[in-house]
Design a protein around this motif. Structure first.
Motif, PDB file in Angstrom:
ATOM      1  N   GLY A  59     -66.328 -46.457 -37.302  1.00  0.00           N
ATOM      2  CA  GLY A  59     -66.957 -45.868 -36.317  1.00  0.00           C
ATOM      3  C   GLY A  59     -66.242 -45.932 -35.008  1.00  0.00           C
ATOM      4  N   TYR A  60     -65.270 -46.342 -34.969  1.00  0.00           N
ATOM      5  CA  TYR A  60     -64.335 -46.376 -33.529  1.00  0.00           C
ATOM      6  C   TYR A  60     -63.000 -45.812 -33.721  1.00  0.00           C
ATOM      7  CZ  TYR A  60     -67.626 -49.925 -31.515  1.00  0.00           C
ATOM      8  OH  TYR A  60     -68.730 -50.560 -31.003  1.00  0.00           O
ATOM      9  N   GLY A  61     -62.587 -45.110 -32.493  1.00  0.00           N
ATOM     10  CA  GLY A  61     -61.349 -44.749 -32.424  1.00  0.00           C
ATOM     11  C   GLY A  61     -60.745 -43.773 -33.559  1.00  0.00           C
ATOM     12  N   ARG A  62     -59.563 -44.286 -33.876  1.00  0.00           N
ATOM     13  CA  ARG A  62     -58.857 -43.463 -34.960  1.00  0.00           C
ATOM     14  C   ARG A  62     -59.217 -44.048 -36.388  1.00  0.00           C
ATOM     15  NH1 ARG A  62     -52.752 -43.548 -33.053  1.00  0.00           N
ATOM     16  NH2 ARG A  62     -53.430 -45.170 -31.369  1.00  0.00           N
ATOM     17  N   SER A  63     -60.166 -44.838 -36.414  1.00  0.00           N
ATOM     18  CA  SER A  63     -60.646 -45.013 -37.914  1.00  0.00           C
ATOM     19  C   SER A  63     -61.790 -43.933 -38.248  1.00  0.00           C
ATOM     20  CB  SER A  63     -61.343 -46.581 -37.992  1.00  0.00           C
ATOM     21  OG  SER A  63     -60.028 -47.448 -37.602  1.00  0.00           O
ATOM     22  N   ASP A  64     -62.059 -44.138 -39.659  1.00  0.00           N
ATOM     23  CA  ASP A  64     -63.167 -43.208 -39.982  1.00  0.00           C
ATOM     24  C   ASP A  64     -64.532 -43.726 -39.438  1.00  0.00           C
ATOM     25  OD1 ASP A  64     -61.711 -41.978 -41.636  1.00  0.00           O
ATOM     26  OD2 ASP A  64     -62.144 -43.041 -43.579  1.00  0.00           O
ATOM     27  N   HIS A  65     -65.467 -42.594 -39.308  1.00  0.00           N
ATOM     28  CA  HIS A  65     -66.867 -42.753 -38.610  1.00  0.00           C
ATOM     29  C   HIS A  65     -67.686 -42.273 -39.971  1.00  0.00           C
ATOM     30  CE1 HIS A  65     -65.405 -42.572 -34.144  1.00  0.00           C
ATOM     31  NE2 HIS A  65     -64.285 -42.756 -35.018  1.00  0.00           N
ATOM     32  N   PRO A  66     -68.105 -43.056 -40.836  1.00  0.00           N
ATOM     33  CA  PRO A  66     -68.913 -42.543 -41.712  1.00  0.00           C
ATOM     34  C   PRO A  66     -70.132 -41.979 -41.057  1.00  0.00           C
ATOM     35  CG  PRO A  66     -68.135 -44.680 -42.199  1.00  0.00           C
ATOM     36  CD  PRO A  66     -67.705 -44.395 -40.966  1.00  0.00           C
ATOM     37  N   ASP A  67     -70.794 -41.147 -41.710  1.00  0.00           N
ATOM     38  CA  ASP A  67     -72.207 -40.346 -41.410  1.00  0.00           C
ATOM     39  C   ASP A  67     -73.286 -41.335 -41.557  1.00  0.00           C
ATOM     40  OD1 ASP A  67     -70.835 -38.039 -40.404  1.00  0.00           O
ATOM     41  OD2 ASP A  67     -70.875 -37.029 -42.333  1.00  0.00           O
ATOM     42  N   ASP A  68     -73.320 -41.879 -42.631  1.00  0.00           N
ATOM     43  CA  ASP A  68     -74.671 -42.782 -43.002  1.00  0.00           C
ATOM     44  C   ASP A  68     -74.784 -43.934 -42.133  1.00  0.00           C
ATOM     45  OD1 ASP A  68     -76.596 -43.980 -44.390  1.00  0.00           O
ATOM     46  OD2 ASP A  68     -75.405 -44.285 -46.264  1.00  0.00           O
ATOM     47  N   VAL A  69     -75.861 -44.124 -41.494  1.00  0.00           N
ATOM     48  CA  VAL A  69     -76.088 -45.230 -40.470  1.00  0.00           C
ATOM     49  C   VAL A  69     -76.194 -46.434 -41.451  1.00  0.00           C
ATOM     50  CG1 VAL A  69     -77.921 -46.321 -39.359  1.00  0.00           C
ATOM     51  CG2 VAL A  69     -77.649 -43.920 -39.137  1.00  0.00           C
TER      52      VAL A  69
END
Length: 317
Positions: A59-69
């Protein structure tokens, strides 16, 4: 020299920064931060003989940001640390966290003590599960004005903070620092005006947080704040998921460091918890280390003292 790369962990790609050789030390940042919040720790810890790795957490920076809460529960976050240790080819690690990274570090030690050589938390003390869900507790105590409750409203804080990322971060870092004037206040939000409206915008940044640092941090939020805010939206779910560990304590060697001007240290019940920690945690290697005049951004505001405490702890485990 700090090097950067990405690793695949539990179905997400994590960006990591790393330096040094030796026993692994995983550094976990908080909100609203990135791997860069540990910039003052890489050199001293690696020179002390450790392999230092700081990820951008999911969820931060250059890492993945999954859509699912739901992909931001404490089990997912601890799972990332466990997977990262394995992906780096290690059997165990020291785990150090600041702000939200501290609960992740504490829970990694609580849930997987076999993987943790020692655990250190900055700002946020070890978890002791309460009798009621945290969002509900704060909603009742502060009439919905505590910042956790504001953050939990889908899309609201996301839009406020992303409207001017640089100003948002500048206000955050000033208001929660030891440099902010006045007494330490509970972080309450007018739900109609938003949080930033009541925060002063400083004319200049403190010496420990430069314009260059702000540039790096602002760039890391180019995808917005939703992934980071989703951590807060799992607070009550985390309380439900951790029911089997009600009454459990962290038993691994532990260190806790906080600033006496940190708003987190003044949360309801936290001063009393800090006072009781030596009797509650058998692995605590020293009394909680209180840094006079230090605000929330512990390892950035007071790097020399934090580094000294960390190296003493890590080499003594």
């Amino acid at each position: 020299m700090v090097e950067h790369r990405s690793v695949d962990v539990n179905g997400v790609r994590l960006h990591i920064a790393e330096q040094g050789e030796g026993p692994l030390v995983v550094l976990l940042h908080g909100f609203p931060e990135s791997w860069h919040s540990w910039r003052h720790q890489f050199g001293p810890l690696s020179e002390a003989g450790f392999r230092v790795v700081a990820p951008d957490q999911r969820g931060y920076g250059r890492s993945d940001h999954p859509d699912d809460v739901g992909a931001y529960s404490i089990f997912h976050l601890v799972g990332d640390v466990v997977g990262l240790i394995r992906a780096l080819g290690e059997e165990q690690a020291y785990v150090v966290g600041h702000d939200w990274g501290a609960p992740v570090a504490w829970h990694t030690a609580l849930l997987r003590p076999d993987l943790v050589r020692g655990v250190a938390g900055l700002s946020v003390p070890p978890p002791f599960r309460g009798d009621v869900p945290p969002l509900a507790a704060m909603d009742e105590r502060f009439g919905g004005r505590f910042y956790w409750n504001y953050f939990a409203r889908p899309g609201v804080a996301d839009a406020e903070f992303a409207a001017d990322t640089r100003t948002t971060l500048r206000k955050f870092f000033h208001s929660a620092s030891g440099d902010a004037p006045g007494t330490v206040q509970q972080p309450l939000v007018d739900p109609e005006r938003g949080w930033l409206a009541s925060m002063p915008d400083p004319e200049s940044l403190p010496e420990w947080f430069t314009e260059d640092d702000l540039d790096v941090l602002a760039e890391s939020f180019s995808k917005g704040f939703t992934g980071a805010l989703n951590w807060y939206r799992n607070l009550d779910r985390n309380w439900e998921l951790t029911a089997p560990w009600q009454g459990a304590v962290v038993t691994r060697p532990a260190l806790y460091v906080y600033g006496d001007r940190d708003p987190v240290a003044a949360f309801p019940g936290t001063p009393e918890l800090i006072e009781r920690l030596p009797g509650l945690m058998p692995g605590l290697r020293r009394r909680p280390l209180e840094l006079a005049g230090c605000g929330h951004w512990t390892q950035q505001e007071r790097p020399a003292e934090v580094n000294e405490a960390l190296i003493d702890f890590l080499t003594g485990c």
